[in-house]
Design an enzyme around this catalytic site. Structure first.
Site, PDB file in Angstrom:
ATOM      1  N   SER A 193       0.848  -1.195   0.000  1.00  0.00           N
ATOM      2  CA  SER A 193       0.000   0.000   0.000  1.00  0.00           C
ATOM      3  C   SER A 193       0.883   1.245   0.000  1.00  0.00           C
ATOM      4  CB  SER A 193      -0.950  -0.034   1.204  1.00  0.00           C
ATOM      5  OG  SER A 193      -1.859   1.050   1.160  1.00  0.00           O
ATOM      6  N   HIS A 232      -2.644  -0.961  -3.358  1.00  0.00           N
ATOM      7  CA  HIS A 232      -3.782  -0.079  -3.116  1.00  0.00           C
ATOM      8  C   HIS A 232      -3.606   1.203  -3.932  1.00  0.00           C
ATOM      9  CE1 HIS A 232      -4.348  -2.035   1.120  1.00  0.00           C
ATOM     10  NE2 HIS A 232      -4.861  -2.771   0.153  1.00  0.00           N
ATOM     11  N   ASP A 292      -4.540  -4.845   6.031  1.00  0.00           N
ATOM     12  CA  ASP A 292      -4.952  -5.639   4.879  1.00  0.00           C
ATOM     13  C   ASP A 292      -3.806  -6.557   4.461  1.00  0.00           C
ATOM     14  OD1 ASP A 292      -6.609  -6.528   2.807  1.00  0.00           O
ATOM     15  OD2 ASP A 292      -5.789  -5.060   1.398  1.00  0.00           O
TER      16      ASP A 292
END
EC number: 3.1.1.61
Length: 352
Positions: free
Chosen positions: A174, A200, A296
């Site tokens: 991310s 992401h 995540d």
């Protein structure tokens, strides 16, 4: 500090950020030259920056910041092909994240994207600035409800491992991940396992990101399309706004790109990819979780390890934001903790 040539956009961004606990916008500027004057008086912890502005473009300004005093920069860009290309240049120049710019009818932004902006700025404030400087010189919260991977791929009882010897690599990252992925993928030889990636990133930006990497790497890199085959020497990047799953047909792997609610407030979600890799590839997979905010991928990496896969988390020293790797380590999902510079070698060993 917010730097944008649109007074309306500045007003909206400042309003959203000042309403968030713990965030104080100390200054705004309509262009980089005005920003430089104000920064001499009070240097900000984070800069929210437009990339297309008069007098000095955002990329030149960003490079100046990174050479003089490395500071976390969040790019606020339009959802256009040109905006995506320029944003990729900004991320390569040291920006830590990207958010999409509010449109003139600002109600939708205030409803859908305010939380994403606040979360991204908070994540940027925790970025490893020393690592940012070393890189240069050498994701989104979409829903109030936090779903797990069960909503896309329900949990199974028992273990169904792959009956194939083809190796694959699943990578999740991310904040700071665009630079990390560039460092890893450009170090890979043409002969390496097939790779599937979740980074992401908003929709429409991943195609430009993949195209940029494809021009830099020996391996092929592309934005994943539904039913693309996972092949040695090629990396597939999940399209922004869609989930990416690894599937198997006989001894071959392919990907499924699908809609669905955000998982861990992200779409694409690393947990969804990792769970699918655990099921499709089992011990033939290598799971890697790298720099990023939040958790995540932590649960999914543990599932991969429990399915027999080798699993790796990036270490704190080389992570821009040590959130996702830290949580994966905490839950027992990583059997190894490695610096970023060792990831390419780890991927190549999958062939052995």
């Amino acid at each position: 500090m917010v730097v944008d040539d649109s007074a309306v956009v500045r007003q909206v961004l400042v309003g959203v950020l000042n309403d968030a606990p713990g965030i104080d916008v100390i200054a705004t500027a309509a262009d980089p030259l005005l920003a430089i004057e104000k920064m001499r008086q009070h240097w900000p912890d984070v800069i929210v920056l437009d990339v297309e502005m008069p007098r000095m473009d955002g990329i030149t300004f960003l490079r100046k910041i990174m050479s003089e005093r490395p500071t976390p920069v969040v790019i606020c860009s339009t959802l256009t092909e040109k905006g995506a290309r320029v944003t990729m240049d900004a991320l390569a120049a040291g920006a830590v994240a990207v958010v999409t710019k509010p449109r003139l009818g600002l109600k939708q932004f205030l409803t859908d994207s305010a939380d994403e902006l606040v979360a991204t700025v908070r994540s940027a404030a925790r970025a490893n600035v020393k690592r940012l400087a070393a890189r240069v010189t050498a994701a989104p919260l979409e829903a109030e409800v936090k779903h797990t991977a069960d909503i896309i791929l329900p949990a199974q009882s028992g273990r169904a491992l792959a009956q194939t010897t083809e190796r694959i690599v699943a990578i999740g990252t991310s904040t700071g991940g665009t630079q990390a992925l560039e460092e890893v993928l450009t170090a890979l030889p043409r002969v390496c396992p097939g790779i599937v990636i979740v980074q992401h990133m908003p929709e429409k930006f991943t195609a430009a990101f993949a195209a940029r990497l494809n021009g830099l790497c020996q391996i092929a890199v592309k934005e994943a399309a539904n039913n693309d085959r996972v092949m040695p020497g090629r990396a597939l990047i999940a399209p922004g706004g869609k989930h990416l799953l690894l599937r198997r047909s006989g001894a071959q792997y392919f990907v499924e790109v699908l809609e669905g609610p955000p998982v861990n407030r992200h779409r694409p979600s690393v947990d969804v990819l990792f769970r699918s890799a655990a099921r499709a590839a089992g011990s033939n997979a290598l799971g890697i979780i790298m720099t990023g905010m939040g958790d995540d991928g932590a649960a999914g990496l543990l599932e991969m390890r429990q399915a027999g896969a080798r699993t790796v988390a990036q270490d704190e020293h080389t992570s821009i934001v040590f959130g996702m790797p830290k949580e994966a380590i905490k839950r027992g999902g990583a059997d190894r903790i490695l610096p970023l510079g060792a990831m390419a070698r780890e991927i190549v060993t999958q062939l052995q």
